[in-house]
Write a protein that holds these residues in place. Structure first.
Motif, PDB file in Angstrom:
ATOM      1  N   ILE A 205      -2.696   1.277   9.910  1.00  0.00           N
ATOM      2  CA  ILE A 205      -1.746   0.402   9.213  1.00  0.00           C
ATOM      3  C   ILE A 205      -2.086  -1.057   9.481  1.00  0.00           C
ATOM      4  O   ILE A 205      -2.132  -1.882   8.565  1.00  0.00           O
ATOM      5  N   GLU A 206      -2.346  -1.398  10.729  1.00  0.00           N
ATOM      6  CA  GLU A 206      -2.699  -2.785  11.063  1.00  0.00           C
ATOM      7  C   GLU A 206      -3.941  -3.244  10.309  1.00  0.00           C
ATOM      8  O   GLU A 206      -4.035  -4.398   9.904  1.00  0.00           O
ATOM      9  N   ALA A 207      -4.897  -2.352  10.095  1.00  0.00           N
ATOM     10  CA  ALA A 207      -6.124  -2.706   9.378  1.00  0.00           C
ATOM     11  C   ALA A 207      -5.855  -2.984   7.902  1.00  0.00           C
ATOM     12  O   ALA A 207      -6.634  -3.668   7.243  1.00  0.00           O
ATOM     13  N   ALA A 208      -4.742  -2.483   7.387  1.00  0.00           N
ATOM     14  CA  ALA A 208      -4.420  -2.646   5.970  1.00  0.00           C
ATOM     15  C   ALA A 208      -3.629  -3.916   5.679  1.00  0.00           C
ATOM     16  O   ALA A 208      -3.432  -4.269   4.525  1.00  0.00           O
ATOM     17  N   ILE A 209      -3.155  -4.618   6.711  1.00  0.00           N
ATOM     18  CA  ILE A 209      -2.285  -5.768   6.475  1.00  0.00           C
ATOM     19  C   ILE A 209      -2.838  -7.055   7.068  1.00  0.00           C
ATOM     20  O   ILE A 209      -3.681  -7.035   7.961  1.00  0.00           O
ATOM     21  N   THR A 210      -2.376  -8.164   6.524  1.00  0.00           N
ATOM     22  CA  THR A 210      -2.631  -9.481   7.095  1.00  0.00           C
ATOM     23  C   THR A 210      -1.280 -10.174   7.278  1.00  0.00           C
ATOM     24  O   THR A 210      -0.292  -9.806   6.654  1.00  0.00           O
ATOM     25  N   ALA A 211      -1.276 -11.164   8.136  1.00  0.00           N
ATOM     26  CA  ALA A 211      -0.074 -11.973   8.357  1.00  0.00           C
ATOM     27  C   ALA A 211      -0.278 -13.310   7.658  1.00  0.00           C
ATOM     28  O   ALA A 211      -1.401 -13.734   7.414  1.00  0.00           O
ATOM     29  N   LEU A 212       0.827 -13.969   7.340  1.00  0.00           N
ATOM     30  CA  LEU A 212       0.729 -15.302   6.767  1.00  0.00           C
ATOM     31  C   LEU A 212       2.005 -16.070   7.053  1.00  0.00           C
ATOM     32  O   LEU A 212       3.099 -15.494   7.054  1.00  0.00           O
ATOM     33  N   PRO A 213       1.862 -17.360   7.350  1.00  0.00           N
ATOM     34  CA  PRO A 213       3.065 -18.182   7.457  1.00  0.00           C
ATOM     35  C   PRO A 213       3.675 -18.277   6.068  1.00  0.00           C
ATOM     36  O   PRO A 213       2.962 -18.273   5.063  1.00  0.00           O
ATOM     37  N   ALA A 214       4.983 -18.339   6.015  1.00  0.00           N
ATOM     38  CA  ALA A 214       5.645 -18.364   4.713  1.00  0.00           C
ATOM     39  C   ALA A 214       6.939 -19.161   4.794  1.00  0.00           C
ATOM     40  O   ALA A 214       7.510 -19.332   5.867  1.00  0.00           O
ATOM     41  N   ILE A 215       7.351 -19.633   3.651  1.00  0.00           N
ATOM     42  CA  ILE A 215       8.648 -20.299   3.520  1.00  0.00           C
ATOM     43  C   ILE A 215       9.388 -19.572   2.408  1.00  0.00           C
ATOM     44  O   ILE A 215       8.876 -19.410   1.299  1.00  0.00           O
ATOM     45  N   GLU A 216      10.570 -19.095   2.734  1.00  0.00           N
ATOM     46  CA  GLU A 216      11.410 -18.441   1.737  1.00  0.00           C
ATOM     47  C   GLU A 216      12.558 -19.382   1.418  1.00  0.00           C
ATOM     48  O   GLU A 216      13.218 -19.892   2.322  1.00  0.00           O
ATOM     49  N   THR A 217      12.744 -19.653   0.134  1.00  0.00           N
ATOM     50  CA  THR A 217      13.928 -20.416  -0.250  1.00  0.00           C
ATOM     51  C   THR A 217      15.014 -19.413  -0.588  1.00  0.00           C
ATOM     52  O   THR A 217      14.742 -18.352  -1.148  1.00  0.00           O
ATOM     53  N   LEU A 218      16.217 -19.734  -0.192  1.00  0.00           N
ATOM     54  CA  LEU A 218      17.349 -18.853  -0.406  1.00  0.00           C
ATOM     55  C   LEU A 218      18.222 -19.435  -1.510  1.00  0.00           C
ATOM     56  O   LEU A 218      18.494 -20.622  -1.529  1.00  0.00           O
ATOM     57  N   ASP A 219      18.626 -18.577  -2.397  1.00  0.00           N
ATOM     58  CA  ASP A 219      19.419 -18.992  -3.544  1.00  0.00           C
ATOM     59  C   ASP A 219      20.257 -17.802  -3.975  1.00  0.00           C
ATOM     60  O   ASP A 219      20.003 -16.675  -3.565  1.00  0.00           O
ATOM     61  N   THR A 220      21.226 -18.035  -4.774  1.00  0.00           N
ATOM     62  CA  THR A 220      21.959 -16.935  -5.382  1.00  0.00           C
ATOM     63  C   THR A 220      21.239 -16.524  -6.658  1.00  0.00           C
ATOM     64  O   THR A 220      20.594 -17.351  -7.299  1.00  0.00           O
ATOM     65  N   ARG A 221      21.330 -15.266  -6.991  1.00  0.00           N
ATOM     66  CA  ARG A 221      20.759 -14.802  -8.260  1.00  0.00           C
ATOM     67  C   ARG A 221      21.699 -15.110  -9.416  1.00  0.00           C
ATOM     68  O   ARG A 221      21.314 -14.995 -10.566  1.00  0.00           O
ATOM     69  N   GLN A 222      22.922 -15.472  -9.112  1.00  0.00           N
ATOM     70  CA  GLN A 222      23.917 -15.734 -10.147  1.00  0.00           C
ATOM     71  C   GLN A 222      23.738 -17.143 -10.710  1.00  0.00           C
ATOM     72  O   GLN A 222      23.567 -18.099  -9.958  1.00  0.00           O
ATOM     73  N   VAL A 223      23.769 -17.260 -12.007  1.00  0.00           N
ATOM     74  CA  VAL A 223      23.623 -18.564 -12.654  1.00  0.00           C
ATOM     75  C   VAL A 223      24.817 -19.460 -12.336  1.00  0.00           C
ATOM     76  O   VAL A 223      24.660 -20.639 -12.053  1.00  0.00           O
ATOM     77  N   ASP A 224      26.019 -18.901 -12.354  1.00  0.00           N
ATOM     78  CA  ASP A 224      27.234 -19.658 -12.039  1.00  0.00           C
ATOM     79  C   ASP A 224      27.919 -18.987 -10.850  1.00  0.00           C
ATOM     80  O   ASP A 224      28.819 -18.175 -11.014  1.00  0.00           O
ATOM     81  N   PHE A 225      27.480 -19.321  -9.650  1.00  0.00           N
ATOM     82  CA  PHE A 225      27.954 -18.668  -8.425  1.00  0.00           C
ATOM     83  C   PHE A 225      29.467 -18.752  -8.277  1.00  0.00           C
ATOM     84  O   PHE A 225      30.110 -17.796  -7.856  1.00  0.00           O
ATOM     85  N   GLU A 226      30.058 -19.886  -8.630  1.00  0.00           N
ATOM     86  CA  GLU A 226      31.506 -20.063  -8.459  1.00  0.00           C
ATOM     87  C   GLU A 226      32.309 -19.163  -9.394  1.00  0.00           C
ATOM     88  O   GLU A 226      33.463 -18.839  -9.111  1.00  0.00           O
ATOM     89  N   ALA A 227      31.708 -18.717 -10.497  1.00  0.00           N
ATOM     90  CA  ALA A 227      32.446 -17.920 -11.479  1.00  0.00           C
ATOM     91  C   ALA A 227      32.426 -16.418 -11.201  1.00  0.00           C
ATOM     92  O   ALA A 227      33.177 -15.683 -11.815  1.00  0.00           O
ATOM     93  N   VAL A 228      31.590 -15.964 -10.272  1.00  0.00           N
ATOM     94  CA  VAL A 228      31.487 -14.517 -10.044  1.00  0.00           C
ATOM     95  C   VAL A 228      32.578 -14.033  -9.087  1.00  0.00           C
ATOM     96  O   VAL A 228      33.082 -14.798  -8.272  1.00  0.00           O
ATOM     97  N   PRO A 229      32.961 -12.759  -9.186  1.00  0.00           N
ATOM     98  CA  PRO A 229      33.973 -12.202  -8.285  1.00  0.00           C
ATOM     99  C   PRO A 229      33.525 -12.267  -6.816  1.00  0.00           C
ATOM    100  O   PRO A 229      32.338 -12.279  -6.523  1.00  0.00           O
ATOM    101  N   VAL A 230      34.493 -12.292  -5.924  1.00  0.00           N
ATOM    102  CA  VAL A 230      34.231 -12.429  -4.487  1.00  0.00           C
ATOM    103  C   VAL A 230      33.279 -11.353  -3.979  1.00  0.00           C
ATOM    104  O   VAL A 230      32.364 -11.645  -3.195  1.00  0.00           O
TER     105      VAL A 230
END
Length: 116
Positions: A49-74
């Motif tokens: 498994i280790e031979a099949a993968i590489t590591a990489l530094p990464a940056i993930e941005t976090l966001d909502t998938r909802q276009v209008d977050f305030e309008a969706v149910p709790v």
């Protein structure tokens, strides 16, 4: 509700906060399979498994998938809040096993409107 999605980007990419509904940033070490690991009768061992993968530094941005977050149910907010907005992949580290994860450096630069 309609959802938004931003694809993966390469190292050095700029991500505009204006393109996102909410914004969070996570610096992380990601792992990527470089080739398929085909299902087989005998389980793969750790070294295969280790031979099949590489590591990489990464940056993930976090966001909502909802276009209008305030309008969706709790409940929708609770299940969606701060999902993946985009992923900026750094340069692969093929010999990652020789590194202490704490030695992998990830640089996040934030430019505010009006900054030079």
């Amino acid at each position: 509700m309609p959802c938004s999605w931003n694809p993966e980007r390469s190292s050095g990419a700029a991500v505009s906060a204006a393109d996102m509904n909410r914004l969070g940033i996570e610096a992380e070490v990601a792992f990527r399979f470089e080739h398929k690991v085909i299902p087989r009768e005998r389980p793969y061992n750790e070294y295969e498994i280790e031979a099949a993968i590489t590591a990489l530094p990464a940056i993930e941005t976090l966001d909502t998938r909802q276009v209008d977050f305030e309008a969706v149910p709790v409940l929708d907010k609770a299940t969606d809040f701060l999902s993946n907005g985009s992923f900026v992949a750094g340069t692969q580290i093929r010999e990652w096993r020789a590194l202490d994860p704490e030695d992998i450096r990830i640089r996040v630069a934030v430019k505010r409107e009006g900054d030079v």
